[in-house]
Design a protein around this motif. Structure first.
Motif, mmCIF file in Angstrom:
data_model
loop_
_atom_site.group_PDB
_atom_site.id
_atom_site.type_symbol
_atom_site.label_atom_id
_atom_site.label_comp_id
_atom_site.label_asym_id
_atom_site.label_seq_id
_atom_site.Cartn_x
_atom_site.Cartn_y
_atom_site.Cartn_z
ATOM 1 N N LYS A 14 0.955 -1.627 -0.194
ATOM 2 C CA LYS A 14 -0.174 0.030 -0.039
ATOM 3 C C LYS A 14 0.960 0.900 0.135
ATOM 4 C CE LYS A 14 -3.956 2.814 2.716
ATOM 5 N NZ LYS A 14 -4.158 2.507 3.460
ATOM 6 N N LEU A 15 2.142 1.339 0.587
ATOM 7 C CA LEU A 15 3.149 2.474 0.722
ATOM 8 C C LEU A 15 4.243 2.686 -0.040
ATOM 9 C CD1 LEU A 15 2.629 3.136 4.982
ATOM 10 C CD2 LEU A 15 1.762 4.110 2.978
ATOM 11 N N GLY A 16 4.679 1.562 -0.731
ATOM 12 C CA GLY A 16 4.953 0.939 -1.598
ATOM 13 C C GLY A 16 6.640 1.246 -1.012
ATOM 14 N N ASN A 17 7.541 0.298 -2.027
ATOM 15 C CA ASN A 17 8.922 0.257 -1.346
ATOM 16 C C ASN A 17 9.327 1.706 -1.182
ATOM 17 O OD1 ASN A 17 9.319 -2.208 -3.667
ATOM 18 N ND2 ASN A 17 9.264 -2.649 -2.380
ATOM 19 N N ILE A 55 22.354 7.762 -7.561
ATOM 20 C CA ILE A 55 21.452 7.562 -6.557
ATOM 21 C C ILE A 55 22.342 6.299 -5.227
ATOM 22 C CG2 ILE A 55 20.403 4.775 -6.987
ATOM 23 C CD1 ILE A 55 20.028 5.771 -9.852
ATOM 24 N N ILE A 56 21.816 6.475 -4.271
ATOM 25 C CA ILE A 56 22.045 6.099 -3.282
ATOM 26 C C ILE A 56 21.603 4.401 -2.737
ATOM 27 C CG2 ILE A 56 22.968 6.183 -0.780
ATOM 28 C CD1 ILE A 56 22.969 9.125 -1.389
ATOM 29 N N ILE A 57 22.496 3.187 -2.463
ATOM 30 C CA ILE A 57 21.913 2.319 -2.050
ATOM 31 C C ILE A 57 22.672 1.888 -0.758
ATOM 32 C CG2 ILE A 57 21.734 -0.308 -3.158
ATOM 33 C CD1 ILE A 57 20.156 1.538 -5.063
ATOM 34 N N THR A 58 21.393 1.390 0.163
ATOM 35 C CA THR A 58 22.035 1.201 0.927
ATOM 36 C C THR A 58 21.968 -0.444 1.530
ATOM 37 O OG1 THR A 58 20.182 0.552 1.822
ATOM 38 C CG2 THR A 58 20.398 2.536 2.436
ATOM 39 N N HIS A 59 21.219 -1.245 0.399
ATOM 40 C CA HIS A 59 21.921 -2.438 0.721
ATOM 41 C C HIS A 59 20.965 -3.374 -0.095
ATOM 42 C CE1 HIS A 59 18.370 -2.162 2.418
ATOM 43 N NE2 HIS A 59 17.768 -3.595 2.397
ATOM 44 N N THR A 60 20.869 -4.568 -1.538
ATOM 45 C CA THR A 60 20.389 -5.057 -1.848
ATOM 46 C C THR A 60 19.351 -6.095 -1.812
ATOM 47 O OG1 THR A 60 22.384 -7.061 -2.048
ATOM 48 C CG2 THR A 60 22.618 -4.891 -3.846
ATOM 49 N N HIS A 61 18.507 -6.371 -1.276
ATOM 50 C CA HIS A 61 17.098 -6.634 -1.079
ATOM 51 C C HIS A 61 16.422 -6.335 -2.362
ATOM 52 C CE1 HIS A 61 18.074 -8.181 3.391
ATOM 53 N NE2 HIS A 61 17.736 -9.229 2.116
ATOM 54 N N ASP A 63 13.560 -5.047 -2.461
ATOM 55 C CA ASP A 63 12.612 -3.704 -1.816
ATOM 56 C C ASP A 63 13.343 -2.577 -1.729
ATOM 57 O OD1 ASP A 63 13.897 -4.347 0.151
ATOM 58 O OD2 ASP A 63 12.640 -3.699 1.165
ATOM 59 N N HIS A 64 14.592 -2.116 -2.457
ATOM 60 C CA HIS A 64 15.494 -1.269 -2.201
ATOM 61 C C HIS A 64 16.362 -1.771 -3.759
ATOM 62 C CE1 HIS A 64 15.329 -0.233 1.872
ATOM 63 N NE2 HIS A 64 14.487 -1.449 2.299
ATOM 64 N N VAL A 65 16.572 -2.673 -4.264
ATOM 65 C CA VAL A 65 17.018 -2.589 -5.579
ATOM 66 C C VAL A 65 15.977 -3.217 -6.801
ATOM 67 C CG1 VAL A 65 19.977 -2.221 -4.717
ATOM 68 C CG2 VAL A 65 18.765 -4.648 -5.080
ATOM 69 N N GLY A 66 15.422 -3.203 -7.160
ATOM 70 C CA GLY A 66 14.459 -4.281 -7.182
ATOM 71 C C GLY A 66 14.238 -3.973 -8.481
ATOM 72 N N SER A 67 13.987 -2.215 -8.822
ATOM 73 C CA SER A 67 13.768 -1.466 -10.605
ATOM 74 C C SER A 67 15.211 -0.577 -10.350
ATOM 75 C CB SER A 67 13.017 -0.957 -10.638
ATOM 76 O OG SER A 67 12.876 -0.117 -9.303
ATOM 77 N N LEU A 68 16.303 -1.135 -10.188
ATOM 78 C CA LEU A 68 17.342 0.046 -10.201
ATOM 79 C C LEU A 68 17.746 -0.300 -11.577
ATOM 80 C CD1 LEU A 68 19.879 1.938 -9.199
ATOM 81 C CD2 LEU A 68 20.857 -0.551 -8.157
ATOM 82 N N GLY A 69 18.408 -1.888 -11.956
ATOM 83 C CA GLY A 69 18.552 -2.018 -13.312
ATOM 84 C C GLY A 69 17.815 -1.003 -14.333
ATOM 85 N N ASP A 70 16.195 -1.142 -13.888
ATOM 86 C CA ASP A 70 15.211 -0.608 -15.124
ATOM 87 C C ASP A 70 15.557 0.898 -14.610
ATOM 88 O OD1 ASP A 70 14.067 -1.807 -15.657
ATOM 89 O OD2 ASP A 70 12.627 -2.232 -13.780
#
Length: 234
Positions: A14-17, A55-61, A63-70
């Motif tokens: 509901k709140l999104g990643n 873009i700052i990344i905190t970790h690769t779960h 819900d934190h990198v799922g659309s980074l490639g896009d």
């Protein structure tokens, strides 16, 4: 200070990643890019007229990198630019990219624990990454960021707040804390139970703490009644 594209935990659709940004003129700084983020970025038209993407990344779960490639593909092919990416573990993030087809030439990676961003629209931004207690399966980071004369601590996913951060916050060296906060308390929890956050932050300072990455059991009233603020999704 920060604008939020989403404020939810992995299962709080509901709140999104959870993802935040700062935008000015033709530059944007994004914090994390979970699976729902690119779609929301497009719906909000946040990349219209953008030339510089940090873009700052905190970790690769996911819900934190799922659309980074896009976002990297879109920036490279459609905007004819390269994302400038900040994450302290170069080998880890490159291994992730190798599995999703993101080539080295599509982005610029800065993997120092301390970094400086100098942008004509966003100004000078300093970053200090700090390891966080979240999971044993991958490196996880929060960071202290200075921008426009304000200092922010952003936890990423973490089940604690480092004592040095709390001290700097109480002493006025950190202006705002954005903290992963949850409603559940159980052994092995990778996120910070709000009751524990209450013990860490004296009540007179809680109006400068923004709770984010909220699980489905966390309510705004729980946060507000304890003196904290809610990271608001735009």
């Amino acid at each position: 200070m920060l604008n939020f594209i989403g404020t939810g935990s992995a299962f709080n659709t509901k709140l999104g990643n959870n993802s935040a940004y700062i935008k000015n003129s033709n530059s944007i700084l994004l914090i994390d890019c979970g699976g729902t983020v690119f779609q929301n970025v497009q719906q909000l038209d946040l990349l219209n007229g953008i030339k510089n993407i940090y873009i700052i990344i905190t970790h690769t779960h996911p819900d934190h990198v799922g659309s980074l490639g896009d976002i990297i593909f879109y920036t490279y092919y459609m905007l004819k630019s390269k994302v400038k990416l900040y994450f302290p573990e170069a080998a880890h993030i490159k291994s992730f990219f190798s599995n999703i087809g993101v080539k080295d030439e599509m982005y610029q990676l800065y993997s120092s624990a301390n970094a400086i961003i100098e942008d004509s629209s966003l100004g000078k931004i300093t970053l200090q990454f700090m390891s966080t207690a979240h999971t044993e399966t991958m490196p996880s980071y929060g960071f202290i960021m200075n921008i426009s004369g304000k200092t922010i601590y952003y936890s990423g996913d973490s089940n604690s707040v480092d004592s040095s951060v709390v001290k700097k916050f109480i002493d006025g060296q950190i202006d705002y804390i954005y903290q992963d906060t949850c409603a559940l308390d159980y052994q092995g929890n990778g996120h910070l139970y709000i009751g524990k956050l209450c013990k860490l932050i004296p009540i007179q300072y809680r109006n400068r703490v923004y709770c984010m990455h909220l699980d489905t059991d966390m309510t705004e009233s729980d946060i507000i009644e304890n003196g904290f603020k809610v990271a608001a999704k735009i």
